[in-house]
Every structure is written in C-alpha cells, then in structure tokens.
Motif scaffolding. Structure first.
Motif, PDB file in Angstrom:
ATOM      1  N   GLU A  48       0.857  -1.179   0.000  1.00  0.00           N
ATOM      2  CA  GLU A  48       0.000   0.000   0.000  1.00  0.00           C
ATOM      3  C   GLU A  48       0.893   1.229   0.000  1.00  0.00           C
ATOM      4  OE1 GLU A  48      -3.511   2.150   2.644  1.00  0.00           O
ATOM      5  OE2 GLU A  48      -2.819   0.142   3.202  1.00  0.00           O
ATOM      6  N   LEU A  49       0.756   2.054  -1.043  1.00  0.00           N
ATOM      7  CA  LEU A  49       1.520   3.293  -1.124  1.00  0.00           C
ATOM      8  C   LEU A  49       0.669   4.442  -0.615  1.00  0.00           C
ATOM      9  CD1 LEU A  49       3.109   2.842  -4.657  1.00  0.00           C
ATOM     10  CD2 LEU A  49       4.176   2.457  -2.434  1.00  0.00           C
ATOM     11  N   GLY A  50       1.228   5.259   0.244  1.00  0.00           N
ATOM     12  CA  GLY A  50       0.490   6.402   0.789  1.00  0.00           C
ATOM     13  C   GLY A  50       0.505   6.383   2.300  1.00  0.00           C
ATOM     14  N   SER A  51      -0.234   7.300   2.867  1.00  0.00           N
ATOM     15  CA  SER A  51      -0.151   7.518   4.309  1.00  0.00           C
ATOM     16  C   SER A  51      -1.026   6.580   5.140  1.00  0.00           C
ATOM     17  CB  SER A  51      -0.527   8.964   4.630  1.00  0.00           C
ATOM     18  OG  SER A  51      -1.853   9.217   4.194  1.00  0.00           O
ATOM     19  N   ARG A  95      -3.162   2.819   6.197  1.00  0.00           N
ATOM     20  CA  ARG A  95      -2.945   1.396   6.379  1.00  0.00           C
ATOM     21  C   ARG A  95      -4.257   0.638   6.172  1.00  0.00           C
ATOM     22  NH1 ARG A  95       2.025   0.784   8.191  1.00  0.00           N
ATOM     23  NH2 ARG A  95       3.003   2.266   9.573  1.00  0.00           N
ATOM     24  N   LYS A 146      10.822   4.500   2.887  1.00  0.00           N
ATOM     25  CA  LYS A 146      10.146   3.246   3.243  1.00  0.00           C
ATOM     26  C   LYS A 146       9.936   2.362   2.020  1.00  0.00           C
ATOM     27  CE  LYS A 146       7.915   4.776   7.453  1.00  0.00           C
ATOM     28  NZ  LYS A 146       6.656   5.095   8.123  1.00  0.00           N
ATOM     29  N   THR A 170       3.156  -1.400   3.980  1.00  0.00           N
ATOM     30  CA  THR A 170       2.838  -0.025   3.601  1.00  0.00           C
ATOM     31  C   THR A 170       4.132   0.760   3.421  1.00  0.00           C
ATOM     32  OG1 THR A 170       2.725   0.716   5.894  1.00  0.00           O
ATOM     33  CG2 THR A 170       0.670  -0.035   4.905  1.00  0.00           C
ATOM     34  N   ASP A 224       4.942   4.971   3.080  1.00  0.00           N
ATOM     35  CA  ASP A 224       4.421   6.334   2.969  1.00  0.00           C
ATOM     36  C   ASP A 224       5.517   7.359   2.663  1.00  0.00           C
ATOM     37  OD1 ASP A 224       5.726   6.390   5.366  1.00  0.00           O
ATOM     38  OD2 ASP A 224       3.994   6.988   6.563  1.00  0.00           O
ATOM     39  N   SER A 225       6.678   6.874   2.241  1.00  0.00           N
ATOM     40  CA  SER A 225       7.764   7.777   1.878  1.00  0.00           C
ATOM     41  C   SER A 225       8.710   7.048   0.929  1.00  0.00           C
ATOM     42  CB  SER A 225       8.536   8.218   3.121  1.00  0.00           C
ATOM     43  OG  SER A 225       9.253   7.117   3.659  1.00  0.00           O
TER      44      SER A 225
END
Length: 137
Positions: free
Chosen positions: A96-99, A101, A125, A119, A121-122
C-alpha cells in the motif's frame, strides 16, 4: 444521500472529502475525453498482469490496460475482486503506497492474516521494502 443511507439502516455514514465524483456515472464526460486521448497513445503489453479497478480481473495486454484505465474513470472500484484475482494468480505480497494502512488491513481480511501486506508512505520506506524483497529473492 447520507440521510437515505441512514434511513435504510446503514450503521455508519461518512462524507468523503474528494475533489470530484470519481468512479461514478458523473464522470462519463471526462471518460469520453480520456478515451479519445488514450487512443492517440501507443500501448505496450505490461511485463506483469495488472488488476483492473473496473472489472476486478487481471489485464495483460496493452489494449486491455488502455480500456481498463478508461473504464475505471466512471466505474465503481472493485477492490475485493482485484485482491481475489491477484491472490488466485499467486500474489502473496501486497504494498500500500500512501499515508494510510486501511487497504493493507482489507487485503488481510480478504486473503487471510498470513499474507504480507506492507505499507510505504515515503520514498525511504519504499526503498526499504524493495531492498528487503531483493535480499529474499
């Protein structure tokens, strides 16, 4: 619409903060313009099949990718079907890409808790995720 949902017995109704009526019939005019633009682009077959939000199935040709991208503009997202199609094709790792979960948690509910749902988010990561997969391979 929210009132109608509550009257129909919905347990929870949440107003989504979105910029447009994405994935709905209200996007048909945009979909038509995008279809014209997509016809001008040369499409290659993807190296790996892609899950189509519009159908929930996997697409493996450039023409199918083009059609799927156009279809998703005004179609509901078939997330459960996408995850099921990926699992049936042998996918065991989800990212999962993004902020959030939320999607990773949904994947675990659909496929099973033992699935690898990560996940990122940066960029850092994401690189860490990719590096850990290269060490395994």
């Amino acid at each position: 619409l929210m009132e109608l949902a509550e009257q129909a017995g919905a347990e929870k109704v949440v107003r989504l903060q979105v910029g447009a009526a994405f994935h709905s019939e209200l996007m048909k005019p945009t979909q038509a313009r995008m279809a014209e633009a997509m016809d001008e682009v040369s499409w290659s077959d993807p190296e790996v099949p892609l899950a189509s939000n519009a159908s929930g199935g996997l697409v493996s040709t450039g023409d199918d990718v083009r059609r799927a991208l156009v279809a998703q503009i005004a179609s509901p997202v078939r997330f459960v079907e996408c995850v099921e199609s990926l699992a049936e094709a042998g996918c065991s790792t989800y990212l999962e890409l993004g902020s959030g979960r939320v999607l990773g948690g949904l994947v675990k509910q659909i496929v099973g808790m033992d699935v690898d749902a990560s996940t990122a988010d940066s960029p850092k990561k994401l690189e860490s995720f990719l590096s850990s997969r290269q060490q395994v391979a």
